[in-house]
Design a protein around this motif. Sequence first.
Motif, PDB file in Angstrom:
ATOM      1  N   SER A   2       0.808  -1.212   0.000  1.00 18.13           N
ATOM      2  CA  SER A   2       0.000   0.000   0.000  1.00 18.13           C
ATOM      3  C   SER A   2       0.839   1.258   0.000  1.00 18.13           C
ATOM      4  N   LEU A   5       2.451   1.973  -3.380  1.00 16.19           N
ATOM      5  CA  LEU A   5       1.545   2.383  -4.443  1.00 16.19           C
ATOM      6  C   LEU A   5       1.382   3.890  -4.498  1.00 16.19           C
ATOM      7  N   GLN A  13       3.120   0.689 -11.568  1.00 13.79           N
ATOM      8  CA  GLN A  13       2.180  -0.239 -10.955  1.00 13.79           C
ATOM      9  C   GLN A  13       1.950  -1.469 -11.838  1.00 13.79           C
ATOM     10  N   TYR A  17       2.563  -5.230 -10.435  1.00 10.28           N
ATOM     11  CA  TYR A  17       1.546  -6.279 -10.409  1.00 10.28           C
ATOM     12  C   TYR A  17       1.911  -7.455 -11.310  1.00 10.28           C
ATOM     13  N   GLU A  92      -6.027  -1.550  -1.594  1.00 11.41           N
ATOM     14  CA  GLU A  92      -4.932  -0.965  -2.369  1.00 11.41           C
ATOM     15  C   GLU A  92      -5.419   0.187  -3.242  1.00 11.41           C
ATOM     16  N   HIS A  93      -6.678   0.127  -3.662  1.00 14.10           N
ATOM     17  CA  HIS A  93      -7.237   1.238  -4.441  1.00 14.10           C
ATOM     18  C   HIS A  93      -7.286   2.507  -3.598  1.00 14.10           C
ATOM     19  N   LEU A  97      -3.887   2.710  -5.863  1.00 10.66           N
ATOM     20  CA  LEU A  97      -3.866   1.809  -7.006  1.00 10.66           C
ATOM     21  C   LEU A  97      -4.713   2.362  -8.150  1.00 10.66           C
ATOM     22  N   TYR A 102      -3.892  -2.002 -12.967  1.00  7.39           N
ATOM     23  CA  TYR A 102      -4.172  -3.346 -12.462  1.00  7.39           C
ATOM     24  C   TYR A 102      -4.701  -4.243 -13.584  1.00  7.39           C
TER      25      TYR A 102
END
Length: 313
Positions: A2, A5, A13, A17, A92-93, A97, A102
Amino acid sequence: MSKKLRYRGRMGQIGLYLGKFMRVFIFQNDWKVLPMGAVIAAVVIFVVGQNLFVTQEGTSTGAFALVCVCIWIGFFNSIQIVCREREIIKHEHRSGLHMSSYIFAHMIFQLIICAAQTGIILLICVVSGVHIPEQGIIFNAGIIDIGVTLLIITYTADLMALMVSCLVHNTTTAMTMMPFLLIFQLVFSGVYFELAGSVMAVTFFTISKWGMISLCSIGQFNSQPMVTLWNTIFKFRNIEYMGRKPLLELIQMTERDGRVQDFLLWSGSYNQNDMYSSDALNVGMTWGIMILLAIVFAIVSIISLESIDKDKR
């Protein structure tokens, strides 16, 4: 993750991922999709591969079976992949994020998986002795055209399942929907079930229809012999009519003159399908439509996850 990010851009990102998905693939047994897909493909090709791209009936049945295998593999690849970590994504958003990053990371990783699965299917086809056309429609080699088609089918189905995984909230719902998605692809492909009127418009949104058209076009369906008529005549060869057996006489005369193959090609000329025209425009159109569907599925996936913070379940 977290804290990291907050300081990473969209491209950073994506890389982050991709690494995560690779670790999950290796250490959480997601790699099992490769041998499972291989087994399913091997069983289907063993059953239908002998006459695939040899006769019109064999091409029609075999191509449809291959399309179903690719769609099933694509669905299984990603039907649970998002919903099983929904709570983690939500957290995470809120930490920064980007959902587009993603989903793009998933798209890249799933493309690699689908490419590997396509390679396995092609290898099985070659080992099994499937008659693959030497000349391609888009590329010089038929095996490349077929490989690209199988990849696009699998990848489009993969992204459809990814979209579903983004829309639902748990793995149970996702797995419950999977057979319905597959049945929809089979029934509304417009291949084995006669559809009429406004229902035909639904076939535009099925991966199975465009995959079937692409494989049959590359396989030169309209130039192949049809064996159904000959087999039917042979079945009724001993029927008498006015003291004679005209069908038996026809068979004997055709075999004596060495014209059986000519008869099969002649009957096939009356069973041609305009949709299976073997030209670059037709094959390119099917590829383009499936890619367009894949893009739509990806966009819907991003939009659906953007509202994940509102999810109260």
